[in-house]
Design an enzyme around this catalytic site. Sequence first.
Site, PDB file in Angstrom:
ATOM      1  N   HIS A  93       0.803  -1.230   0.000  1.00  0.00           N
ATOM      2  CA  HIS A  93       0.000   0.000   0.000  1.00  0.00           C
ATOM      3  C   HIS A  93       0.836   1.281   0.000  1.00  0.00           C
ATOM      4  CE1 HIS A  93      -3.556  -2.347   0.229  1.00  0.00           C
ATOM      5  NE2 HIS A  93      -3.681  -2.444   1.540  1.00  0.00           N
ATOM      6  N   HIS A 168      -9.949   1.998   0.684  1.00  0.00           N
ATOM      7  CA  HIS A 168      -9.813   0.881   1.627  1.00  0.00           C
ATOM      8  C   HIS A 168     -10.839   0.910   2.769  1.00  0.00           C
ATOM      9  CE1 HIS A 168      -7.746  -2.330   3.762  1.00  0.00           C
ATOM     10  NE2 HIS A 168      -6.746  -2.329   2.899  1.00  0.00           N
ATOM     11  N   GLU A 300     -11.799  -3.531  -2.313  1.00  0.00           N
ATOM     12  CA  GLU A 300     -10.787  -2.593  -2.803  1.00  0.00           C
ATOM     13  C   GLU A 300     -10.560  -2.804  -4.299  1.00  0.00           C
ATOM     14  OE1 GLU A 300      -7.232  -3.323  -0.245  1.00  0.00           O
ATOM     15  OE2 GLU A 300      -8.667  -4.512   0.890  1.00  0.00           O
TER      16      GLU A 300
END
Length: 335
Positions: A93, A168, A300
């Site tokens: 991420h 997210h 996501e």
Amino acid sequence: MAEAKLFELNNGTMQVKVSNFGCTITSLLVPDKQGNLADVVLGFDSLEPYQKGEAPYFGCIVGRVANRIKDGKFTLDGVEHSLPLNKPPNSLHGGHKGYDKVIWEVAEYKQGNNPSITFKYHSHDGEEGYPGDVSFTATYTLISSTTMRLDMEGVPGTKSTPISLAQHTYWNLSGHDSGKILNHTIQIFSNHITPVDENLIPSGELFPVKDTPFDFTDENTIGSCINEVGIGYDHNYVLDNGVEKSGLKHAAKLRDPSSSRTLNLWTTAPGMQFYTANYVNGIVGKGGAVYEKHSACCLETQGFPNAINQSNFPSIVVHPGEIYKHSMLFEFSAE
């Protein structure tokens, strides 16, 4: 320096609170059949826990590249790049300080029937190991009484770079404080997942979900086969089976039988990580609610994990002169 603040989007039916810290949705209230509002996203009452790093990516936008990059390494235009291994042995991420942990600038904030807010962020060359400057915008808009749209864009400067942003949010349509979501039903418009190794890196193959615990081509409860997939779902689904409208593909339909609240998600992205909050463990959230494992799920939409190192996956490289675009539509109803 800009400070982290909260902003509200309210059209009289749904209410969304979002922060310029990580473009984070901290609360989202939608009605059930009777018109009762519930906050359907996990999060904290104040911004301080987000800023202290206590959120496992609650509600934020992650990047420059969402999901995992194997060994934190990739080669682009003959140059090898090394990224922080913030989730050893991989980079996850965007690294230690991804876009979820920076303050974005508020470029525009509109009230009214279709309230919206646009955040912008300039990511510099070498930030968290990624090549090239990129100018990003993210706009949340309430486009109808119970529909929210998110439009993300990235414009690279003088270098090619991988870009794959993801939103997210952790969803629990019964209400953020209502416990496990194993009795929610989900339909995922996908015939394949990208199977992974023990470090959650895809092998590169596409695995048919038919007659496996990963099969949500027909609506089924999340808990129906969850015990057959280890600690829970944390898998990228290939969005190859959804109808299209206005350039977006139907990705998933999530429904809570107790309230009848339903979320239909549409996206322009090729994949969707379906994650059942497997690592959430006793986090004290809004109103003192304690969030445990499987107390929400994330949907996501994204480029495929480790796509930068898998030539057969859809490319996430964006070149100078091109624009990265990723749009999502969150349609709520009570059916």
